[in-house]
Design an enzyme around this catalytic site. Structure first.
Site, PDB file in Angstrom:
ATOM      1  N   ARG A  20       7.387  -1.757  15.505  1.00 17.58           N
ATOM      2  CA  ARG A  20       8.637  -1.286  14.882  1.00 17.58           C
ATOM      3  C   ARG A  20       8.296  -0.369  13.713  1.00 17.58           C
ATOM      4  NH1 ARG A  20       8.118  -6.752  13.054  1.00 17.58           N
ATOM      5  NH2 ARG A  20       7.943  -6.773  10.766  1.00 17.58           N
TER       6      ARG A  20
ATOM      7  N   TYR B 111       0.067  -6.544  -3.069  1.00 20.37           N
ATOM      8  CA  TYR B 111       0.288  -5.397  -2.172  1.00 20.37           C
ATOM      9  C   TYR B 111      -0.378  -4.132  -2.733  1.00 20.37           C
ATOM     10  CZ  TYR B 111       3.097  -2.051   0.612  1.00 20.37           C
ATOM     11  OH  TYR B 111       3.526  -1.045   1.447  1.00 20.37           O
TER      12      TYR B 111
ATOM     13  N   ILE C 222      10.429   4.559   2.522  1.00 21.76           N
ATOM     14  CA  ILE C 222      10.758   4.974   3.886  1.00 21.76           C
ATOM     15  C   ILE C 222      11.737   3.953   4.461  1.00 21.76           C
ATOM     16  CG2 ILE C 222       9.792   5.571   6.145  1.00 21.76           C
ATOM     17  CD1 ILE C 222       8.717   7.289   3.771  1.00 21.76           C
TER      18      ILE C 222
ATOM     19  N   LYS D 148      -3.417  -1.816  -1.160  1.00 16.64           N
ATOM     20  CA  LYS D 148      -3.260  -0.392  -0.842  1.00 16.64           C
ATOM     21  C   LYS D 148      -4.236   0.465  -1.645  1.00 16.64           C
ATOM     22  CE  LYS D 148       0.045  -0.986   2.176  1.00 16.64           C
ATOM     23  NZ  LYS D 148      -0.261  -0.837   3.610  1.00 16.64           N
TER      24      LYS D 148
HETATM   25  P1  NAP Z   1       7.633  -3.076   9.029  1.00 21.78           P
HETATM   26  O1  NAP Z   1       8.867  -2.430   9.550  1.00 21.78           O
HETATM   27  O2  NAP Z   1       7.727  -4.396   8.332  1.00 21.78           O
HETATM   28  O3  NAP Z   1       6.591  -3.205  10.251  1.00 21.78           O
HETATM   29  C1  NAP Z   1       5.340  -3.804  10.040  1.00 21.78           C
HETATM   30  C2  NAP Z   1       4.528  -3.708  11.317  1.00 21.78           C
HETATM   31  O4  NAP Z   1       3.276  -4.378  11.087  1.00 21.78           O
HETATM   32  C3  NAP Z   1       5.203  -4.382  12.480  1.00 21.78           C
HETATM   33  O5  NAP Z   1       4.935  -3.663  13.661  1.00 21.78           O
HETATM   34  C4  NAP Z   1       4.525  -5.745  12.531  1.00 21.78           C
HETATM   35  O6  NAP Z   1       4.558  -6.235  13.859  1.00 21.78           O
HETATM   36  C5  NAP Z   1       3.103  -5.363  12.109  1.00 21.78           C
HETATM   37  N1  NAP Z   1       2.355  -6.503  11.575  1.00 21.78           N
HETATM   38  C6  NAP Z   1       2.620  -7.218  10.464  1.00 21.78           C
HETATM   39  N2  NAP Z   1       1.721  -8.213  10.324  1.00 21.78           N
HETATM   40  C7  NAP Z   1       0.880  -8.112  11.395  1.00 21.78           C
HETATM   41  C8  NAP Z   1      -0.250  -8.870  11.827  1.00 21.78           C
HETATM   42  N3  NAP Z   1      -0.709  -9.931  11.154  1.00 21.78           N
HETATM   43  N4  NAP Z   1      -0.879  -8.478  12.970  1.00 21.78           N
HETATM   44  C9  NAP Z   1      -0.427  -7.416  13.673  1.00 21.78           C
HETATM   45  N5  NAP Z   1       0.625  -6.670  13.303  1.00 21.78           N
HETATM   46  C10 NAP Z   1       1.272  -7.025  12.186  1.00 21.78           C
HETATM   47  O7  NAP Z   1       6.857  -2.131   8.024  1.00 21.78           O
HETATM   48  P2  NAP Z   1       6.877  -0.519   7.869  1.00 21.78           P
HETATM   49  O8  NAP Z   1       7.849  -0.191   6.803  1.00 21.78           O
HETATM   50  O9  NAP Z   1       6.955   0.135   9.197  1.00 21.78           O
HETATM   51  O10 NAP Z   1       5.429  -0.312   7.224  1.00 21.78           O
HETATM   52  C11 NAP Z   1       4.304   0.102   7.982  1.00 21.78           C
HETATM   53  C12 NAP Z   1       3.165   0.372   7.021  1.00 21.78           C
HETATM   54  O11 NAP Z   1       3.571   1.351   6.067  1.00 21.78           O
HETATM   55  C13 NAP Z   1       2.724  -0.847   6.205  1.00 21.78           C
HETATM   56  O12 NAP Z   1       1.330  -0.842   6.032  1.00 21.78           O
HETATM   57  C14 NAP Z   1       3.412  -0.640   4.885  1.00 21.78           C
HETATM   58  O13 NAP Z   1       2.731  -1.280   3.829  1.00 21.78           O
HETATM   59  C15 NAP Z   1       3.353   0.871   4.763  1.00 21.78           C
HETATM   60  N6  NAP Z   1       4.363   1.419   3.842  1.00 21.78           N
HETATM   61  C16 NAP Z   1       5.697   1.311   4.111  1.00 21.78           C
HETATM   62  C17 NAP Z   1       6.608   1.861   3.213  1.00 21.78           C
HETATM   63  C18 NAP Z   1       8.091   1.812   3.444  1.00 21.78           C
HETATM   64  O14 NAP Z   1       8.831   2.272   2.571  1.00 21.78           O
HETATM   65  N7  NAP Z   1       8.572   1.299   4.549  1.00 21.78           N
HETATM   66  C19 NAP Z   1       6.153   2.464   2.041  1.00 21.78           C
HETATM   67  C20 NAP Z   1       4.797   2.531   1.795  1.00 21.78           C
HETATM   68  C21 NAP Z   1       3.911   2.016   2.713  1.00 21.78           C
HETATM   69  P3  NAP Z   1       4.661  -7.788  14.272  1.00 21.78           P
HETATM   70  O15 NAP Z   1       5.582  -8.455  13.302  1.00 21.78           O
HETATM   71  O16 NAP Z   1       5.159  -7.724  15.675  1.00 21.78           O
HETATM   72  O17 NAP Z   1       3.264  -8.317  14.207  1.00 21.78           O
END
Ligand code: NAP
Length: 248
Positions: free
Chosen positions: A17, A156, A189, A160
């Site tokens: 996702r 966190y 995001i 990072k």
């Molecule tokens: P998200 O919607 O919460 O999705 C997280 C993804 O990571 C999911 O596909 C989840 O899949 C997977 N995941 C979590 N724990 C896992 C595990 N133990 N093993 C395998 N997969 C795992 O998060 P997102 O917003 O897309 O964020 C993606 C990345 O971008 C992250 O590293 C986050 O820190 C970074 N980021 C996001 C933002 C933002 O604003 N959204 C900003 C800065 C950085 P399952 O639950 O199916 O395992």
């Protein structure tokens, strides 16, 4: 028996996702064979179905990246079966927010294990087939929290910031083998991860974003697609902020 694949193979974690799903869709649209990794097998199957319906190539791989042995075995398996592993995107990430005085050891360790240690394990495993091919693209997903810090996110932000230092070190170690290693650092995001944030916090952040909007997952996918491409062949050890100008 190896079933060699003639297009570049990308291993994308957290592809069920959010940002990881957008990366998987984009890399597949760019002609890569995408191995979509996360824990939720049903969601992965849906992503792979979406890619196939659009004419792309992908496969699901259910794996908890916090389990280092399972992750390394998954990468070895893909490299053996596909005969290559060209692109590694360490995107899976979690938050366990809490103020310093209330943050438990378990919440600190869990975030480091899933966000940082997994990327170390994956980079080490992927480096072998990449070195053999004398080609590789490693892209690690950090955050502007790793650059600026953020109250309530000591764990966190540490994970990072750790990714940034680790990626620069790896870039220096294996650049001579034709492998680049870069970081993408998103700002705010729109995904499930930010959906849960209080509206008051979002309202407080907005005036500090020069582009006056939160980013889309596809904005991050576009940055990853660039770093994974031949066009980025002379870019390594770089931190590409995609944050609307928030962390200037
Ligand atoms: P998200 O919607 O919460 O999705 C997280 C993804 O990571 C999911 O596909 C989840 O899949 C997977 N995941 C979590 N724990 C896992 C595990 N133990 N093993 C395998 N997969 C795992 O998060 P997102 O917003 O897309 O964020 C993606 C990345 O971008 C992250 O590293 C986050 O820190 C970074 N980021 C996001 C933002 C933002 O604003 N959204 C900003 C800065 C950085 P399952 O639950 O199916 O395992």
């Amino acid at each position: 028996m190896s079933n060699a694949i003639d297009r570049r193979v990308a291993f994308v974690t957290g592809a069920s996702r959010g940002i990881g799903k957008a990366i998987a869709l984009r890399l597949a649209a760019d002609g890569r064979h995408v191995v979509c990794v996360a824990r939720n097998a049903d969601q992965l199957q849906a992503v792979v179905g979406e890619i196939a319906a659009a004419g792309g190539a992908a496969e699901p791989l259910a794996c908890d990246v916090g389990d280092g042995e399972a992750l390394a075995a998954a990468i070895d398996g893909v490299a053996d079966r596909c005969g290559r592993l060209d692109i590694l995107v360490n995107n899976a990430g979690i938050t366990r927010d809490g103020l310093l005085m209330r943050m438990s050891d378990a919440d600190f360790d869990d975030v480091i294990r899933v966000n940082l240690r997994s990327a170390f394990v994956a980079c080490r495993a992927a480096a072998r087939p990449m070195m053999r091919a004398r080609f590789g693209r490693i892209i690690n997903m950090a955050s502007i929290a790793g650059i600026m810090g953020n109250p309530g996110q000591a764990n966190y932000a540490a994970s990072k910031a750790g990714l940034i230092g680790m990626t620069k070190s790896i870039a220096k170690e294996i650049g001579s083998k034709g492998i680049t290693a870069n970081v993408v650092a998103p700002g705010f995001i729109q995904t499930d991860m930010t959906e849960v944030l209080p509206q008051a916090l979002k309202d407080a952040v907005m005036p500090n974003i020069p582009l006056r909007s939160f980013g889309k997952a596809s904005d991050i996918a576009a940055a990853v697609a660039y770093l994974a491409s031949d066009d980025a062949g002379y870019v390594t050890g770089h931190v590409l902020q995609v944050d609307g100008g928030l962390a200037m």
